[in-house]
Each structure stands twice: as C-alpha cells, then as structure tokens.
Design an enzyme around this catalytic site. Structure first.
Site, PDB file in Angstrom:
ATOM      1  N   ARG A 109       0.833  -1.211   0.000  1.00 47.12           N
ATOM      2  CA  ARG A 109       0.000   0.000   0.000  1.00 47.12           C
ATOM      3  C   ARG A 109       0.866   1.258   0.000  1.00 47.12           C
ATOM      4  O   ARG A 109       0.511   2.266  -0.602  1.00 47.12           O
ATOM      5  CB  ARG A 109      -0.933  -0.022   1.211  1.00 47.12           C
ATOM      6  CG  ARG A 109      -1.948  -1.179   1.162  1.00 47.12           C
ATOM      7  CD  ARG A 109      -2.840  -1.187   2.391  1.00 47.12           C
ATOM      8  NE  ARG A 109      -3.787  -2.290   2.347  1.00 47.12           N
ATOM      9  CZ  ARG A 109      -3.599  -3.455   2.955  1.00 47.12           C
ATOM     10  NH1 ARG A 109      -2.483  -3.667   3.646  1.00 47.12           N
ATOM     11  NH2 ARG A 109      -4.514  -4.401   2.888  1.00 47.12           N
ATOM     12  N   ASP A 150      -9.666  -4.912   8.208  1.00 53.33           N
ATOM     13  CA  ASP A 150      -8.711  -5.879   8.740  1.00 53.33           C
ATOM     14  C   ASP A 150      -9.243  -6.517  10.022  1.00 53.33           C
ATOM     15  O   ASP A 150      -9.089  -7.723  10.243  1.00 53.33           O
ATOM     16  CB  ASP A 150      -7.370  -5.198   9.030  1.00 53.33           C
ATOM     17  CG  ASP A 150      -6.875  -4.392   7.859  1.00 53.33           C
ATOM     18  OD1 ASP A 150      -6.102  -4.921   7.052  1.00 53.33           O
ATOM     19  OD2 ASP A 150      -7.284  -3.226   7.745  1.00 53.33           O
ATOM     20  N   ARG A 208     -11.795  -9.044   9.105  1.00 55.74           N
ATOM     21  CA  ARG A 208     -11.128 -10.266   8.647  1.00 55.74           C
ATOM     22  C   ARG A 208     -10.648 -11.096   9.834  1.00 55.74           C
ATOM     23  O   ARG A 208     -10.802 -12.319   9.873  1.00 55.74           O
ATOM     24  CB  ARG A 208      -9.940  -9.896   7.753  1.00 55.74           C
ATOM     25  CG  ARG A 208     -10.318  -9.355   6.389  1.00 55.74           C
ATOM     26  CD  ARG A 208      -9.100  -8.802   5.670  1.00 55.74           C
ATOM     27  NE  ARG A 208      -9.414  -8.398   4.295  1.00 55.74           N
ATOM     28  CZ  ARG A 208      -8.850  -7.396   3.648  1.00 55.74           C
ATOM     29  NH1 ARG A 208      -7.904  -6.658   4.260  1.00 55.74           N
ATOM     30  NH2 ARG A 208      -9.193  -7.096   2.402  1.00 55.74           N
ATOM     31  N   HIS A 246      -2.816   0.664   8.342  1.00 61.70           N
ATOM     32  CA  HIS A 246      -3.552  -0.268   7.484  1.00 61.70           C
ATOM     33  C   HIS A 246      -2.550  -0.758   6.453  1.00 61.70           C
ATOM     34  O   HIS A 246      -2.406  -0.218   5.365  1.00 61.70           O
ATOM     35  CB  HIS A 246      -4.723   0.447   6.798  1.00 61.70           C
ATOM     36  CG  HIS A 246      -5.408  -0.404   5.764  1.00 61.70           C
ATOM     37  ND1 HIS A 246      -5.897  -1.658   6.025  1.00 61.70           N
ATOM     38  CD2 HIS A 246      -5.666  -0.174   4.453  1.00 61.70           C
ATOM     39  CE1 HIS A 246      -6.432  -2.164   4.932  1.00 61.70           C
ATOM     40  NE2 HIS A 246      -6.300  -1.285   3.959  1.00 61.70           N
TER      41      HIS A 246
END
Length: 318
Positions: free
Chosen positions: A93, A153, A156, A180
């Site tokens: 990212r 996240d 998840r 993140h």
C-alpha cells in the site's frame, strides 16, 4: 465542532471503480444514506454506474445521483474518497503513496469548496498517509478527516477467530490497530471471546489460541488483501460493506467505537501521524481516540507503525 448532520443525509463517493461502486451498492441496499452520489471524471463509466444503481431504487429507500461534474458532491454529509491508482499484485500500500498523494492534494480543495461541512473518509491507499495529506491540504479539523483504516482488517480477523473458536462473530471482541498495512497488529492483550480472554478459550477442553496460532491469524488477516488481489485484481466487496457501516456510524447521533484512522495528538506520545485505533465516532466525526490498554510490546509495535507512516508522509513532501 460540526453541527448535526443536515437532512436528507447525503453520501458522496469519489471514484467509480470497483471499490467506489461496491461501496455505493452496499450503502444503497443497507439504506446507509438517503442520497447516494457517485463522482468520477470518467464520464461514460460514472454515468453507466449511476444508471445501473438508480435502476434498482424501486427496491430501496435511497436516491441515486452522480456524474463527472464535481458539483454532484455539493452539500454532502459524508464524502468518501476511493479514487486513485489501485494496488497491483506485488505492490504494498505504501508503494502507492507518491502517486495518490499528488492526486489527493489537487482534489481536496475542490471537494471542500463543494462540501465544507462534510466528514471526509479516505479509502484510497495508503489510507493512513493520505489521511494526513488530506487534513494538511484542506486545513480541516482532525475530527473531520479520517480513514477506514483497519476496520476491514479487524473484520477479517474476527471472521478467522470465530471460525477457529466455533462461535458466531458477534461474540468475538478483538481489534487490529496501527497502519492499514504490513505493520498492523492485533491487540491480543485485550482480545476476548464473550468475556473469556482469547488465550484461555477452549474447544473440546483444549486451548486453541496458542501463540503460534495467534501469530498465524494475525498474518492471515494482515496479508489477506494480497491474496485477493492476486486472484481477482482488487478487493471490493468487503471494503464496500465496511465503508457502508462506517457511513451509518457517521450519520448517527449515537457514538460507536470503531477501529478507524485519524491524525493523532499525543496518543501514547504519538502525534502528527494517522493510525487506526479504537475511536469514538458519530455525526460529529472523530469524537475521541480511546486510550486502549496495551502491553509494552504492543506499544512498541504501535510506535514502529507510526514511524513507517511518518517516513512515508515525509517522502511524499508533506
């Protein structure tokens, strides 16, 4: 502090790609906002997406609008930014930082001109870095600029824990904090299933969450996006649902605690960077970042995550 959200509530989504349209669709079927507006400079694409969504409004309670003129975001309650270069297989990212920071820096003043009272939510990656950029460029209060951060996240992780523990997800209380990205980490020291500390949870009389199991779950949650991107080119459905849930929290007078990212000021001696932490949010935006209890190791990991964001922000000139 911002005044209460004006009605009808209006959600504007910037970017009609896979994430933006999935978020619009999730918000539409969940009735997250009364008006949903989609903005993109790609005229044919955004017009087609708006029509496709609008054709289903007989079955919802929301109005759909949008187009390639930035005025479609005017008077928004919430503006969610999904536009930018997307993450490719093999990219982190943070690799996207320079490109997307430049795009955001040119876009934010135009958006704020149309919707000065809106709450601004970054979904475009790297979202923590871009939250800092958006707040600096716009000059908006830190309470008014945030990102979805580790909201997905955390979802998840809870999914993985629930499956391992053989319980329904609402019974799992755990959170991923920090960047993140690759330096994020779960707060295992305070994680519970119902009221039972996660390390004490048993299945058939055996403790299931040993340290190797916890390490594996943390890695799987943190790197799940790479597997999805490798397989289908993008992550879009789950972030769409996460974004819609955040919209609902940001339109509510009742405060919710969610793991979202905002610019910190003295949190565990961290300032000037955006990290995801348990945060009280409502129609007023970020009310307060909750000072969650952390072990010494977790505090150290949080500072390491902060340094990654600080270095990247500096590298893109902010």
């Amino acid at each position: 502090m911002r005044t209460s959200t004006r009605h009808p509530s209006k959600l504007s989504i910037v970017g009609a790609g896979a994430v933006g349209t999935s978020l619009a669709y999730a918000a539409l079927i969940r009735d997250s906002a009364q008006v949903i507006s989609l903005y993109d400079i790609a005229t044919k694409k955004v017009d087609a997406e708006v029509k496709d969504l609008a054709h289903g409004t007989q079955f919802t309670n929301s109005v759909v609008m949008g187009g390639d003129d930035i005025s479609v975001v005017k008077d928004s309650s919430i503006v969610i930014i999904t536009a930018g270069a997307k993450q490719k297989p093999g990219q982190t990212r943070l690799d996207l930082a320079a490109t997307n920071a430049k795009i955001l820096a040119s876009m934010m003043p135009q958006l704020v001109e149309q919707a000065p009272d809106a709450l601004y939510v970054l979904v475009t990656n790297p979202c923590d870095v871009l939250t800092v950029v958006a707040q600096k460029v716009s000059g908006l209060p830190t309470a008014q600029v945030l990102s979805t951060g580790t909201l997905l996240d955390t979802s998840r992780l809870r999914y993985l824990i629930a499956r391992k523990a053989q319980v329904a997800q609402p019974n799992v209380h755990s959170m991923i904090v920090g960047e993140h990205g690759d330096s994020e980490f779960p707060l295992w020291s305070s994680a519970t299933i119902s009221s039972v500390p996660i390390r004490d949870w048993t299945v058939a009389g055996e403790r299931v969450f040993t340290q190797p199991v916890l390490d594996g779950l943390a890695h799987e949650a943190a790197f799940a996006a790479y597997e999805v991107i490798e397989g289908k080119g993008a992550t879009n459905y789950a972030i769409g649902l996460a974004g819609a849930r955040l919209v609902e929290a940001l339109l509510s007078p009742t405060r919710s605690v969610l793991p979202v990212s905002s610019v910190l000021d003295g949190y565990y001696d961290i300032s000037g960077v955006a990290l995801s932490l348990p945060t009280l949010v409502s129609e007023h935006g970020v009310d307060r970042v909750v000072e969650a209890p952390m072990s010494a190791d977790e505090v150290s990991l949080l500072h390491a995550s902060a340094e990654r964001i600080r270095e990247t922000v500096a590298s893109v000139g902010f």
